[in-house]
Design a protein around this motif. Structure first.
Motif, PDB file in Angstrom:
ATOM      1  N   PRO A  30     -10.290  -0.721  -9.306  1.00  0.00           N
ATOM      2  CA  PRO A  30     -11.197  -2.137  -9.923  1.00  0.00           C
ATOM      3  C   PRO A  30     -12.113  -2.658  -9.035  1.00  0.00           C
ATOM      4  O   PRO A  30     -12.159  -2.984  -7.209  1.00  0.00           O
ATOM      5  N   GLY A  31     -13.590  -3.386  -9.608  1.00  0.00           N
ATOM      6  CA  GLY A  31     -14.081  -3.955  -8.877  1.00  0.00           C
ATOM      7  C   GLY A  31     -13.860  -5.173  -8.084  1.00  0.00           C
ATOM      8  O   GLY A  31     -12.512  -5.742  -8.104  1.00  0.00           O
ATOM      9  N   PHE A  32     -14.255  -5.866  -6.669  1.00  0.00           N
ATOM     10  CA  PHE A  32     -13.667  -6.704  -5.787  1.00  0.00           C
ATOM     11  C   PHE A  32     -14.978  -7.443  -5.326  1.00  0.00           C
ATOM     12  O   PHE A  32     -16.271  -6.842  -5.572  1.00  0.00           O
ATOM     13  N   HIS A  33     -14.845  -8.164  -4.980  1.00  0.00           N
ATOM     14  CA  HIS A  33     -15.851  -9.919  -3.784  1.00  0.00           C
ATOM     15  C   HIS A  33     -15.467  -9.619  -2.693  1.00  0.00           C
ATOM     16  O   HIS A  33     -13.994 -10.619  -3.215  1.00  0.00           O
ATOM     17  N   PRO A  34     -16.282  -9.889  -1.810  1.00  0.00           N
ATOM     18  CA  PRO A  34     -17.324  -9.382  -2.345  1.00  0.00           C
ATOM     19  C   PRO A  34     -17.237  -7.598  -1.648  1.00  0.00           C
ATOM     20  O   PRO A  34     -16.229  -7.158  -1.097  1.00  0.00           O
ATOM     21  N   LYS A  35     -18.160  -7.538  -2.598  1.00  0.00           N
ATOM     22  CA  LYS A  35     -18.229  -5.422  -2.341  1.00  0.00           C
ATOM     23  C   LYS A  35     -18.297  -4.874  -1.204  1.00  0.00           C
ATOM     24  O   LYS A  35     -17.911  -3.857  -1.498  1.00  0.00           O
ATOM     25  N   ASP A  36     -18.919  -5.360  -0.188  1.00  0.00           N
ATOM     26  CA  ASP A  36     -18.686  -5.025   1.850  1.00  0.00           C
ATOM     27  C   ASP A  36     -17.256  -5.141   2.096  1.00  0.00           C
ATOM     28  O   ASP A  36     -18.201  -4.718   3.069  1.00  0.00           O
ATOM     29  N   ARG A  37     -17.000  -5.452   2.033  1.00  0.00           N
ATOM     30  CA  ARG A  37     -15.355  -6.220   2.326  1.00  0.00           C
ATOM     31  C   ARG A  37     -13.947  -5.553   1.832  1.00  0.00           C
ATOM     32  O   ARG A  37     -13.527  -6.358   1.608  1.00  0.00           O
ATOM     33  N   PRO A  38     -13.873  -4.000   1.676  1.00  0.00           N
ATOM     34  CA  PRO A  38     -12.768  -3.716   1.012  1.00  0.00           C
ATOM     35  C   PRO A  38     -12.011  -3.530   2.099  1.00  0.00           C
ATOM     36  O   PRO A  38     -10.503  -4.085   1.744  1.00  0.00           O
ATOM     37  N   GLY A  39     -11.815  -3.703   2.788  1.00  0.00           N
ATOM     38  CA  GLY A  39     -10.680  -3.657   3.922  1.00  0.00           C
ATOM     39  C   GLY A  39     -10.062  -2.304   4.898  1.00  0.00           C
ATOM     40  O   GLY A  39      -9.870  -1.634   3.770  1.00  0.00           O
ATOM     41  N   GLU A  40      -9.707  -2.354   6.171  1.00  0.00           N
ATOM     42  CA  GLU A  40      -9.652  -0.732   6.798  1.00  0.00           C
ATOM     43  C   GLU A  40      -8.174  -0.622   6.894  1.00  0.00           C
ATOM     44  O   GLU A  40      -8.505   1.015   6.325  1.00  0.00           O
ATOM     45  N   ALA A  41      -7.029  -1.184   5.703  1.00  0.00           N
ATOM     46  CA  ALA A  41      -6.016  -0.732   5.813  1.00  0.00           C
ATOM     47  C   ALA A  41      -6.234  -0.593   4.437  1.00  0.00           C
ATOM     48  O   ALA A  41      -5.419   0.901   4.237  1.00  0.00           O
ATOM     49  N   ASN A  42      -6.782  -0.907   3.416  1.00  0.00           N
ATOM     50  CA  ASN A  42      -7.141   0.027   2.102  1.00  0.00           C
ATOM     51  C   ASN A  42      -8.229   1.158   1.869  1.00  0.00           C
ATOM     52  O   ASN A  42      -7.632   1.865   1.243  1.00  0.00           O
ATOM     53  N   LEU A  43      -8.727   1.063   2.712  1.00  0.00           N
ATOM     54  CA  LEU A  43      -9.641   2.012   3.312  1.00  0.00           C
ATOM     55  C   LEU A  43      -8.588   3.401   3.609  1.00  0.00           C
ATOM     56  O   LEU A  43      -8.445   4.426   2.509  1.00  0.00           O
ATOM     57  N   GLU A  44      -7.893   2.860   4.356  1.00  0.00           N
ATOM     58  CA  GLU A  44      -7.333   4.184   4.491  1.00  0.00           C
ATOM     59  C   GLU A  44      -5.786   4.708   4.287  1.00  0.00           C
ATOM     60  O   GLU A  44      -5.666   5.912   3.563  1.00  0.00           O
ATOM     61  N   ALA A  45      -5.713   3.688   2.804  1.00  0.00           N
ATOM     62  CA  ALA A  45      -4.745   3.930   2.421  1.00  0.00           C
ATOM     63  C   ALA A  45      -4.926   5.110   1.280  1.00  0.00           C
ATOM     64  O   ALA A  45      -4.846   5.999   0.572  1.00  0.00           O
ATOM     65  N   LEU A  46      -6.221   4.677   0.573  1.00  0.00           N
ATOM     66  CA  LEU A  46      -7.270   5.726  -0.859  1.00  0.00           C
ATOM     67  C   LEU A  46      -7.589   7.099   0.268  1.00  0.00           C
ATOM     68  O   LEU A  46      -7.356   8.251  -0.147  1.00  0.00           O
ATOM     69  N   ARG A  47      -7.520   6.951   1.591  1.00  0.00           N
ATOM     70  CA  ARG A  47      -7.985   8.150   1.832  1.00  0.00           C
ATOM     71  C   ARG A  47      -6.673   8.775   2.509  1.00  0.00           C
ATOM     72  O   ARG A  47      -6.690  10.194   1.939  1.00  0.00           O
ATOM     73  N   ARG A  48      -6.114   8.442   2.345  1.00  0.00           N
ATOM     74  CA  ARG A  48      -4.520   9.479   2.998  1.00  0.00           C
ATOM     75  C   ARG A  48      -3.941   9.978   1.724  1.00  0.00           C
ATOM     76  O   ARG A  48      -3.645  11.174   1.100  1.00  0.00           O
ATOM     77  N   ALA A  49      -4.228   9.141   0.636  1.00  0.00           N
ATOM     78  CA  ALA A  49      -4.037   9.106  -1.122  1.00  0.00           C
ATOM     79  C   ALA A  49      -5.173  10.835  -1.572  1.00  0.00           C
ATOM     80  O   ALA A  49      -4.383  11.749  -2.523  1.00  0.00           O
ATOM     81  N   HIS A  50      -6.205  10.252  -1.025  1.00  0.00           N
ATOM     82  CA  HIS A  50      -7.091  11.678  -1.561  1.00  0.00           C
ATOM     83  C   HIS A  50      -7.251  12.991  -0.863  1.00  0.00           C
ATOM     84  O   HIS A  50      -6.407  14.083  -1.250  1.00  0.00           O
ATOM     85  N   LEU A  93       0.850  -1.368  -0.031  1.00  0.00           N
ATOM     86  CA  LEU A  93       0.061   0.112   0.117  1.00  0.00           C
ATOM     87  C   LEU A  93       0.787   0.958  -0.077  1.00  0.00           C
ATOM     88  O   LEU A  93       0.233   2.232  -0.302  1.00  0.00           O
ATOM     89  N   GLU A  94       2.172   1.055   0.172  1.00  0.00           N
ATOM     90  CA  GLU A  94       3.040   2.407   0.626  1.00  0.00           C
ATOM     91  C   GLU A  94       3.215   3.109  -0.907  1.00  0.00           C
ATOM     92  O   GLU A  94       3.483   4.329  -1.727  1.00  0.00           O
ATOM     93  N   ALA A  95       2.902   2.356  -2.000  1.00  0.00           N
ATOM     94  CA  ALA A  95       2.379   2.322  -3.729  1.00  0.00           C
ATOM     95  C   ALA A  95       1.883   3.936  -3.819  1.00  0.00           C
ATOM     96  O   ALA A  95       1.880   4.324  -4.144  1.00  0.00           O
ATOM     97  N   LEU A  96       0.721   3.712  -2.760  1.00  0.00           N
ATOM     98  CA  LEU A  96      -0.250   5.124  -2.768  1.00  0.00           C
ATOM     99  C   LEU A  96       0.082   6.054  -2.450  1.00  0.00           C
ATOM    100  O   LEU A  96      -0.183   7.222  -3.143  1.00  0.00           O
ATOM    101  N   GLU A  97       1.291   5.897  -1.674  1.00  0.00           N
ATOM    102  CA  GLU A  97       1.483   7.516  -1.102  1.00  0.00           C
ATOM    103  C   GLU A  97       2.612   7.820  -2.021  1.00  0.00           C
ATOM    104  O   GLU A  97       2.848   9.226  -2.419  1.00  0.00           O
ATOM    105  N   GLN A  98       2.749   7.362  -3.463  1.00  0.00           N
ATOM    106  CA  GLN A  98       3.375   7.929  -4.530  1.00  0.00           C
ATOM    107  C   GLN A  98       2.311   8.538  -6.175  1.00  0.00           C
ATOM    108  O   GLN A  98       2.587   8.844  -6.699  1.00  0.00           O
ATOM    109  N   ALA A  99       0.745   7.814  -5.908  1.00  0.00           N
ATOM    110  CA  ALA A  99       0.366   8.231  -7.247  1.00  0.00           C
ATOM    111  C   ALA A  99      -0.426   8.976  -7.044  1.00  0.00           C
ATOM    112  O   ALA A  99      -0.977  10.000  -6.284  1.00  0.00           O
TER     113      ALA A  99
END
Length: 309
Positions: A71-91, A59-65
């Protein structure tokens, strides 16, 4: 160099992941984009279709993006908190964030779609709206551009979204070159209706009449003409036609004429007025009206887009 990073959540939809890979990661784009894939746990990430993809970045790759694609994923209601936090930081630091298809559930779970208009695959739009009432879900479009947050409808609409981002970054000529390499339409506007909402059903009892109408579309056909060909009363014909196609006879015929006009604009040098005659719209004015309504563009602009002019 613009860095594009795709976030592969476990059980990623392989088709969704392949879209940004082909558009941003193709060798032809090496002077414009640097593409990579990351995951919460680098290694072999399972896809939703039974095979794995090798991911070397965490996920450190998102820090330089500069752009993050989910992309889509299954199950769609379980994205994972670490992924969500990395997305928030990137945004939060200014990265552009986009989703393909049901990847919108990841952006919504991260809170990045709150108060914004967004879309996703038409089959899951109702669920997205129910799960995230602060998101203004529009199920009737191919993609939505809200500036630094973008979402696309199902599957191939992700191609339209990624081409739109290329167009924003480098202009229409470059986007048209990428579209030709991808062998896809040069430009489908985001506001265009998702094709999946116009169901293609198995041939029914009126298939021969539909085929006849396509061959005769240059004529000023009416529902009466179509019903007469089918040998049915007009009301019975209209009801059966809608049952088989999901559209009224004239709405269906207009869609066929738009497709024919697109084909003629792409493949011929006919004038706009001649394209209008051959496709059954009669006049250039009528053709312009229908292309604006259906595709959000003009005949001349459409021709320039698909030819990269």
């Amino acid at each position: 160099m613009h860095r594009v990073v795709a976030l592969a959540v476990e059980s990623v939809v392989a088709f969704d992941l392949a879209i940004p890979a082909q558009i941003f990661g193709h060798p032809d784009e090496r002077d414009r984009y640097l593409f990579s894939v990351c995951a919460e746990r680098p290694g072999v990430v399972p896809t939703s279709t039974g095979f794995g993809v090798e991911v070397t970045h965490g996920l450190e790759a998102l820090e330089q993006a500069d752009t993050v694609v989910v992309p889509g994923f299954h199950p769609k209601d379980r994205p994972g908190e670490a992924n969500l936090e990395a997305l928030r930081r990137a945004h939060a630091r200014g990265a552009r964030v986009a989703s393909v298809c049901i990847g919108a559930f990841g952006l919504a779970a991260a809170g990045l779609l709150d108060g914004l208009v967004a879309t996703t695959h038409w089959e899951h739009a109702g669920e997205l709206a129910a799960m995230f009432p602060s998101v203004r879900v529009n199920p009737d479009v191919l993609y939505v551009d809200e500036g630094r947050v973008l979402t696309s409808a199902g599957l191939s609409a992700g191609i339209d979204l990624c081409l739109h981002m290329v167009r924003r970054d480098h202009g229409q000529v470059v986007a048209a070159q990428v579209a030709r390499r991808m062998v896809v339409a040069g430009h489908r506007t985001g506001g265009q209706t998702q094709y999946a909402q116009r169901p293609v059903l198995p041939d029914g009892g009126l298939s021969s009449t539909r085929e006849w109408a396509i061959t005769e579309m240059q004529r000023p056909l009416t529902v009466t003409h179509l019903a007469r060909h089918a040998g049915l009363p007009v009301r019975t014909f209209a009801r059966q036609f809608h049952d088989e196609t999901g559209l009224s006879p004239m709405r269906w015929l207009t869609a066929q004429r738009v497709r024919e006009a697109q084909r003629l604009l792409e493949a011929t040098t006919l004038s706009v007025d001649d394209v209008a005659l051959h496709s059954g719209f009669g006049t250039g004015t009528s053709l312009r009206l229908h292309l604006a309504r259906e595709l959000g563009t003009t005949p001349t602009a459409y021709r320039q887009d698909v030819r990269g002019a």
